[in-house]
Structures are given as structure tokens and as C-alpha cells.
Design a protein around this motif. Structure first.
Motif, short mmCIF file in Angstrom:
data_model
loop_
_atom_site.label_atom_id
_atom_site.label_comp_id
_atom_site.label_asym_id
_atom_site.label_seq_id
_atom_site.Cartn_x
_atom_site.Cartn_y
_atom_site.Cartn_z
N TYR A 27 0.85 -1.35 -0.04
CA TYR A 27 -0.01 0.10 0.05
C TYR A 27 0.81 1.27 -0.08
O TYR A 27 1.96 1.35 0.61
CB TYR A 27 -0.81 0.23 1.09
CG TYR A 27 -1.88 -1.16 1.40
CD1 TYR A 27 -3.32 -0.52 0.93
CD2 TYR A 27 -1.66 -2.30 1.63
CE1 TYR A 27 -4.32 -1.64 1.29
CE2 TYR A 27 -2.64 -3.44 1.95
CZ TYR A 27 -3.94 -2.78 1.72
OH TYR A 27 -4.97 -3.95 1.78
N LEU A 28 0.30 2.11 -0.57
CA LEU A 28 0.97 3.87 -0.52
C LEU A 28 0.05 4.63 -0.17
O LEU A 28 -1.15 4.75 -0.66
CB LEU A 28 1.57 4.23 -1.85
CG LEU A 28 2.33 5.30 -1.84
CD1 LEU A 28 3.48 5.32 -1.15
CD2 LEU A 28 2.82 5.62 -3.60
N GLU A 163 -1.76 -10.47 3.79
CA GLU A 163 -2.88 -10.19 3.08
C GLU A 163 -4.20 -10.77 3.85
O GLU A 163 -5.27 -10.32 3.58
CB GLU A 163 -2.79 -11.45 1.89
CG GLU A 163 -4.01 -11.46 0.95
CD GLU A 163 -3.66 -12.09 -0.46
OE1 GLU A 163 -4.55 -11.81 -1.31
OE2 GLU A 163 -2.76 -12.97 -0.38
N ALA A 164 -4.08 -11.70 4.85
CA ALA A 164 -5.24 -12.08 5.76
C ALA A 164 -5.73 -10.85 6.24
O ALA A 164 -7.26 -10.78 6.66
CB ALA A 164 -5.02 -13.18 6.40
N GLU A 170 -7.56 -2.04 5.81
CA GLU A 170 -8.33 -0.85 5.08
C GLU A 170 -9.24 -0.12 5.83
O GLU A 170 -9.74 1.29 5.86
CB GLU A 170 -8.85 -1.42 3.85
CG GLU A 170 -7.76 -1.86 2.76
CD GLU A 170 -8.24 -2.62 1.54
OE1 GLU A 170 -9.61 -2.73 1.52
OE2 GLU A 170 -7.34 -3.27 0.81
N LYS A 171 -9.76 -0.72 7.12
CA LYS A 171 -10.73 -0.28 7.91
C LYS A 171 -9.95 0.81 8.81
O LYS A 171 -10.47 1.78 8.78
CB LYS A 171 -11.35 -1.34 8.66
CG LYS A 171 -12.42 -0.83 9.54
CD LYS A 171 -13.00 -1.91 10.48
CE LYS A 171 -14.20 -1.52 11.25
NZ LYS A 171 -14.98 -2.59 12.08
N VAL A 172 -8.92 0.56 9.29
CA VAL A 172 -7.92 1.60 9.80
C VAL A 172 -7.74 2.57 8.85
O VAL A 172 -7.77 3.82 9.39
CB VAL A 172 -6.65 0.84 10.26
CG1 VAL A 172 -5.57 1.80 10.84
CG2 VAL A 172 -6.89 -0.19 11.56
N LEU A 173 -7.33 2.56 7.67
CA LEU A 173 -7.32 3.60 6.71
C LEU A 173 -8.09 4.53 6.50
O LEU A 173 -8.29 5.78 6.70
CB LEU A 173 -6.82 3.00 5.50
CG LEU A 173 -5.38 2.28 5.20
CD1 LEU A 173 -5.11 1.65 3.94
CD2 LEU A 173 -4.26 3.40 5.54
N ALA A 180 -6.25 4.34 0.53
CA ALA A 180 -5.27 3.60 -0.12
C ALA A 180 -5.96 2.10 -0.28
O ALA A 180 -6.46 1.53 0.48
CB ALA A 180 -4.05 3.43 0.68
N ARG A 181 -5.57 1.39 -1.47
CA ARG A 181 -5.75 0.05 -1.72
C ARG A 181 -4.30 -0.56 -2.30
O ARG A 181 -3.55 0.06 -2.52
CB ARG A 181 -6.95 0.08 -2.96
CG ARG A 181 -8.30 0.48 -2.35
CD ARG A 181 -8.91 -0.54 -1.40
NE ARG A 181 -10.11 -0.23 -1.02
CZ ARG A 181 -10.20 0.46 0.33
NH1 ARG A 181 -9.18 0.95 1.01
NH2 ARG A 181 -11.56 0.67 0.59
N PRO A 182 -4.35 -2.08 -2.15
CA PRO A 182 -3.18 -2.39 -2.55
C PRO A 182 -2.86 -2.13 -4.14
O PRO A 182 -3.71 -2.30 -4.86
CB PRO A 182 -3.33 -4.04 -2.46
CG PRO A 182 -4.77 -4.20 -2.19
CD PRO A 182 -5.36 -2.66 -1.75
N PHE A 183 -1.59 -2.23 -4.45
CA PHE A 183 -1.14 -2.05 -5.72
C PHE A 183 -0.09 -3.14 -6.12
O PHE A 183 0.26 -3.12 -7.34
CB PHE A 183 -0.61 -0.64 -6.08
CG PHE A 183 0.80 -0.27 -5.03
CD1 PHE A 183 2.06 -0.72 -5.78
CD2 PHE A 183 0.72 0.22 -3.94
CE1 PHE A 183 3.31 -0.55 -5.04
CE2 PHE A 183 1.91 0.49 -3.30
CZ PHE A 183 3.25 -0.10 -3.86
#
Length: 197
Positions: A27-28, A163-164, A170-173, A180-183
């Protein structure tokens, strides 16, 4: 001149850039393109709205790092600054004995960079960055190189997450106003250090 940072930190909350695990998602937390925009300003071709977006990004502190330090499922953490995304991701990969596979279209970046790249609004650091690590990267286009090797001022945090635990991360983000989402992901070591898809 020197810069000193002092403070206290619980050792268990310290994150490193050489402790990533294979399978971790990447993530970035901020968009890339700061160097391109600040160079456009120096050239006198930047649009005011674009410069404002870049300044706001630079002024956004990486306070998320303190929160990330407490999350055990974050396997590595670093900031993206002068070496660009590929430079800092290379350090994570080499330090951890891994490779990375990243998807260019999923990497956070300002959506107005193409016109500036076409006008050759590239900082000198981009060329120096690529010269230092380009041989370790899969084939990329000139445009991809301009973005991925762009030196950042006050860039975002590069985070490797098991990954798990991606939904929890993403909830913390989201709780901190970050979408942010994984790239990409970290994989077992391959011949190419970083593959850009």
C-alpha cells in the motif's frame, strides 16, 4: 547541517524496511508525482490547482505511522522520499530477500501528470534514481519510469501488510480518511527485483 529526531518509542512498535514477508500486500498512503509538479512550477508551466494539490499532499503529515507501528500484521514500513517508489521498494525487497510484483494502474498518483511528463517536466533526480536501480526493474515505459522513479518530498508511507489482514488494515485507513488500496505484493525472490505490470 544535521537533523536530529528525539523521542520515545516502544520497541515492539518499531517497524523496519527489511522485515517484509512473502505474500504481503503493498500500500502507498499518498499519491506520486510531487517531483514532477514542483519541477513544473520551476519551469513556469504548472496549473495553480495542481500545485495546490501537491502542496496539500506535502503538508499532510505521516501521523499514520504511529498507528501502523501498533499493528502486528504490518510486516515492513518505510516512507517514500527522494529515491522514488521503486527505490524505496527496492530497499524493502533487498533487505527482506524478496521480489515485488506491482500493477502500475493501481499505484496512487496525481491524475494530471501526463501533460507535464509530455512537456519533459522531470526533476534531475528521476534520471539519477533510474541509473542507480533501473537494472533491477522489469521493462517499463518512459511514462511509467517518470512516475515510479519520481523523487518525492514528504511522500507517503509504503506499507507491507499480511494479506489475511488487508480488510482490517483498510478499515484503519478509512478511519483516518485514507482510501489506499493494494497496488502489488511481495513474492519469493525472483531474477527481477520488481516486476511492473
Amino acid at each position: 547541517f544535521g537533523l536530529a529526531v528525539t523521542g520515545k518509542l516502544k520497541k515492539e512498535n518499531l517497524k523496519r524496511n527489511d522485515s517484509a514477508k512473502a505474500g504481503s500486500l503493498l500500500y502507498l498512503t499518498k499519491p506520486l508525482g510531487i517531483g514532477i509538479i514542483t519541477t513544473a512550477q520551476k519551469k513556469g508551466i504548472v496549473q495553480e490547482l495542481h500545485l495546490k494539490a501537491a502542496i496539500e499532499t506535502m503538508l499532510t503529515l505521516n501521523t499514520l505511522g504511529a498507528t501502523f507501528g501498533k499493528l502486528s500484521y504490518i510486516t515492513a514500513l518505510t516512507d517514500v522520499t527522494g529515491f522514488g517508489l521503486l527505490g524505496h521498494l527496492s530497499e524493502v525487497c533487498e533487505g527482506s530477500g524478496l521480489s515485488a510484483e506491482i500493477e502500475f494502474e493501481k499505484i496512487p498518483r496525481f491524475d494530471f501528470l501526463e501533460a507535464y511528463v509530455q512537456q519533459n517536466s522531470l526533476p534531475g533526480g528521476t534520471t539519477r534514481n533510474w541509473a542507480s536501480y533501473g537494472s533491477k526493474i522489469s521493462e517499463v515505459s518512459d511514462y511509467q519510469k517518470a512516475i515510479l522513479a519520481d523523487p518525492q518530498t514528504s511522500g507517503g508511507l509504503l506499507v507491507a501488510v499480511e494479506e489475511a489482514h488487508a480488510p482490517a488494515f483498510e478499515k484503519v485507513l478509512a478511519q483516518h480518511g485514507n482510501a489506499a488500496r493494494p497496488f502489488g505484493r511481495l513474492v519469493e525472490r525472483e531474477n527481477v527485483l520488481i516486476t511492473v505490470k
